[in-house]
Scaffold this motif. Sequence first.
Motif, short mmCIF file in Angstrom:
data_model
loop_
_atom_site.label_atom_id
_atom_site.label_comp_id
_atom_site.label_asym_id
_atom_site.label_seq_id
_atom_site.Cartn_x
_atom_site.Cartn_y
_atom_site.Cartn_z
N PRO A 1 115.94 38.60 34.47
CA PRO A 1 114.90 39.18 35.32
C PRO A 1 114.26 38.08 36.19
N THR A 2 114.00 38.38 37.45
CA THR A 2 113.54 37.33 38.36
C THR A 2 112.23 36.70 37.89
N PHE A 3 111.33 37.51 37.38
CA PHE A 3 110.05 36.92 36.97
C PHE A 3 110.29 35.94 35.83
N LEU A 4 111.25 36.30 34.98
CA LEU A 4 111.54 35.41 33.86
C LEU A 4 112.23 34.14 34.34
N LEU B 1 109.39 32.04 35.60
CA LEU B 1 108.63 31.42 34.50
C LEU B 1 109.45 30.31 33.85
N ASN B 2 110.70 30.62 33.61
CA ASN B 2 111.59 29.69 32.94
C ASN B 2 111.67 28.36 33.69
N TRP B 3 111.87 28.44 34.99
CA TRP B 3 111.96 27.21 35.77
C TRP B 3 110.60 26.53 35.89
N TRP C 1 108.45 26.43 33.60
CA TRP C 1 108.32 25.69 32.34
C TRP C 1 109.20 24.44 32.34
N LEU C 2 110.40 24.58 32.90
CA LEU C 2 111.28 23.42 32.92
C LEU C 2 110.69 22.28 33.76
N ASP D 1 109.08 37.29 44.54
CA ASP D 1 108.81 37.23 43.09
C ASP D 1 108.72 35.80 42.56
N VAL E 1 105.40 34.01 40.97
CA VAL E 1 105.35 33.64 39.56
C VAL E 1 105.21 32.12 39.39
N ALA F 1 106.42 36.82 52.91
CA ALA F 1 106.44 37.90 51.93
C ALA F 1 105.37 37.71 50.87
N PHE G 1 101.89 39.88 49.99
CA PHE G 1 101.51 40.24 48.63
C PHE G 1 100.07 39.79 48.35
#
Lengths: 276, 357, 310
Positions: free
Chosen positions: C131-134, C137-139, C141-142, C247, C251, C265, C269
């Motif tokens: 999922p794009t939001f994940l 978030l994942n990156w 955090w990285l 997205d 995020v 974009a 938002f």
Amino acid sequence: MTGRILMTIAHRAAILAYIVFALFPLFWLLKVSVTPNDLLYSEGVRLWPSHTTFEHYRFVIENSAFPTFFKNSLIVACSTSVAVTVLSSLAGYALSRFRFRGKYAIVALMLITQMFPLVMLVAPIFKMLSPLGLTNSLTGLVIVYTAFNVPFATFLMQSFFDGIPKDLEEAAMIDGASRFIAFRQIILPLTLPGIAATLGFVFTAAWSELLFALMLISGNTSATFPVGLLTFVSKFSVDFGQMMAAGVMALIPACLFFLLIQRYLVQGLTAGAVKG
Amino acid sequence: MASIALSRVGKSFGTHSVLSEVDLDIKDGEFVVLVGPSGCGKSTLLRMIAGLEDITSGTLTIDGQRVNDLKPKDRDIAMVFQSYALYPHMNVADNMSYSLRLRRRSKEVIAAAVSAASGKLGLDPYLERRPKALSGGQRQRVAMGRAIVRKPKAFLFDEPLSNLDARLREQMRAEIKRLHAELGATSVYVTHDQIEAMTLASRIVAMNAGSVQQIGAPLDLYDRPANLFVAGFIGSPGMNFLEGRCEQGPENSTVVLSRGYRLPLSVRIPAADGETVTLGIRPEHVTVAPDGQIDAAVELVEPTGLGIILHLIVHGESFKLFTTDRALLQPQATLRINLPKERLHVFDQSGNRLAVM
Amino acid sequence: MSHPEAVRSGAARKPAMRRFADAAEPWFYAAPVLTLIVAVMLVPLLLGLSYAFRDIQLLNPFSGAFIGLEHFKTLARDDAFYRALKNTLWWTGASVFLQFALGLVLALLLDKPFPGRGLAQALVFLPWAVPTFLAGLNWAWLFNPVIGPLPHWMAALGILSAPDNILADPHLAMWGPIIANVWWGIPFFAITLLAALQAIPRDIYEAAAIDGAGPLQRFLSITLPFLAPTIAITILLRTVWIANFADLIIVMTNGGPADRTQIVASYIFTQAFRRLDFGYASAIALVLLVLLLAYSMLIVVIRQRLIEKD
Ligand SMILES: Nc1ncnc2c1ncn2[C@@H]1O[C@H](COP(=O)(O)OP(=O)(O)O)[C@@H](O)[C@H]1O
Ligand SMILES: [Mg+2]
């Protein structure tokens, strides 16, 4: 001879590099989610903690609304993917098999929907759905997601139908089937890979959608996983272990679905490409 | 069983007209073969009979009933496709019984019909197999079986043998003929192969560029082709043509070829004195004789086993001769040939047959 | 039963009912999808366009009046918008270029049969399912030095002077979402290009090899021309899509630091959800839509020219 061996080694090494690049972020997510809090900072960049724990998962499941989010997302993603698949196979069949006035208008309409910023639709959709009581409801989300995914899915299904010879339904019609019966009994069963690809594609998309879920849903009871995770993140923004445990759980269904269908995806696009 | 009648039937795709004014009466139990070069509209005509294509103009009747607007499923006809169009997800038995299941026949009726058909076609050992696991010839049989289980009013075949190798094609050709003799079903068969047409048909419909050229029994078309197209299309190797000028005599006409050879005919043909005509003769009717009338240069010798095809040059034009005389295999530079007058065909400038010989 | 009238008049015209049923048949299959698209996308789109000329504020019950081009006048003076436009170019250009280049290489690598290809393919395509939001978030955090390894590694390699979060550095922040986007988007290009590659008839390669063409020549004279239409259409669609895709930025950086990662974009938002000014947001979206349409037209025209030249 050695040239060929070197080429092979370079090829495999390149593939390996891609795999590492693709999987490393996911691996890290998993790693942090099983790292006990006391090791999180002391063993920051180690590839695997010296001991692991499922504490974070337990905490997330017990102390948050994640089971609800999970259930909501599952309902939304399943309903959306089934609805989209049914509708887009009908429309894809029409585009594949009939010549009719207005066909190109339909194609153009569907292409345009792929062009504009969806953000633009948020306010109008909100204003349209709210008198119908469809804001803050999973049904509303399913309707919106279905509409958003149907154009691409229709093109995908069309390319699968294009790969099935017309002779087959003509034979069925001569055998005594109406066109719709021929479609249902002969053509659809042969499109199962296409249906699988569409289901998987739409499931993943609906599982991941954030913008409209954020906008149309407020409160925990109908929140989907992305919304829940994001609120969770802003609330517990220091507890990385728990966030990542939640992230891993969000990942699982989408990835499972994707792994099941990914080979049909290439196959379906190939069928489309052959046609030109 | 049924009769099929087409009256002034035409077809166009948009503004592009592919069939015009087709008139054809097919009697009950007849085996009619539509033959013609590819792209001439045979399949389109067949598909119109089946109901798979709309009829642009004219009337189609089956057993006297106008069926222009009937859906394929309501016409009660069966069709064998060139691709066979077997349902890949069903086994042989299910493929054959699909039409009966759609009609909600009872299990016993279906089982009996399938086993009768599969017995006739030698498909008994394969009933449980999917089409993918069958050879080309077996698939062809299943396609036939699917057509015969329902005892339809008529059978339509669209080049059913063209995906088979030569030997199987011959074998299936004979089998189709045998089946037709046994079932006596009205059949319309499309092919571009004139040998198939000759061997199978009770009547041949020769078509070219969207219109019917001649309708008749196979030997009629062979012996008395109505025009240059039919003359050239029926028969293998194809008929030889030579240009000449007609000279009318009191009893008979004479055709004078370009180098001055005079070929007296046995009758007077309805042509003006001095009119240009085309003379036709089949390769198998040309004879070789030491005192032959016409000189020919030998270009190529093709033994076929049954006989020999000699490629000749007559008056600078290519000319073929078929003979069973093996002596002619000997290499030689020139030959003298005769064109027996009772074997000659004469066509006028617009290509129509002039004389009955 | 015969139809004497029809036979007598010799007309082949179908009865009206049948003609209508035939003409309606495709619509019967397409109608549900059309209804849905019109109701949930087209009507809101038109409504959204109208908002651009109205004063629409979600929390202000007295808003809603027509104000003509007021929003566009504001927009013309809005420096944040111009910065966002520049960022959009940068974000879209870099993302599309890297996704395409890496995706093409991956497709070429996967086009060759090798043991374990199925598994390798499934694994390298996996990011697309995230999922794009994940993914965002994942990156994020990285890139976070507290929890992620990247700052430390980059510092060790000398790319960064100290293990800091690049997402907080105004000069580097845009690279964060771009890298996440590339990671997430490579599979899309690879899948599409792989499908196109596999559709190239193999015997063409064999013929070229027999004619003495080396691997590079085969790539240039067969593979590329065959892929060109797919490449053109995919790049066109992806460019539009990525320009609209907010997205990851929302995020990961929320447009910050100091608006350095704000694209149009995400600016829309922000206007819509943080400030609840839907009128202004719609005006910006309209401008973006016009720009993207102009871009698509341009590409289509150029492509047409190229085709005609051949
Ligand atoms: N659906 C169609 N649209 C336009 N033209 C067609 C269509 N089907 C067939 N044709 C044209 O009609 C002509 C006759 O085709 P067909 O009946 O298939 O020929 P045959 O079976 O004798 O080889 C061909 O010129 C073909 O191009
Ligand atoms: Mg044909």
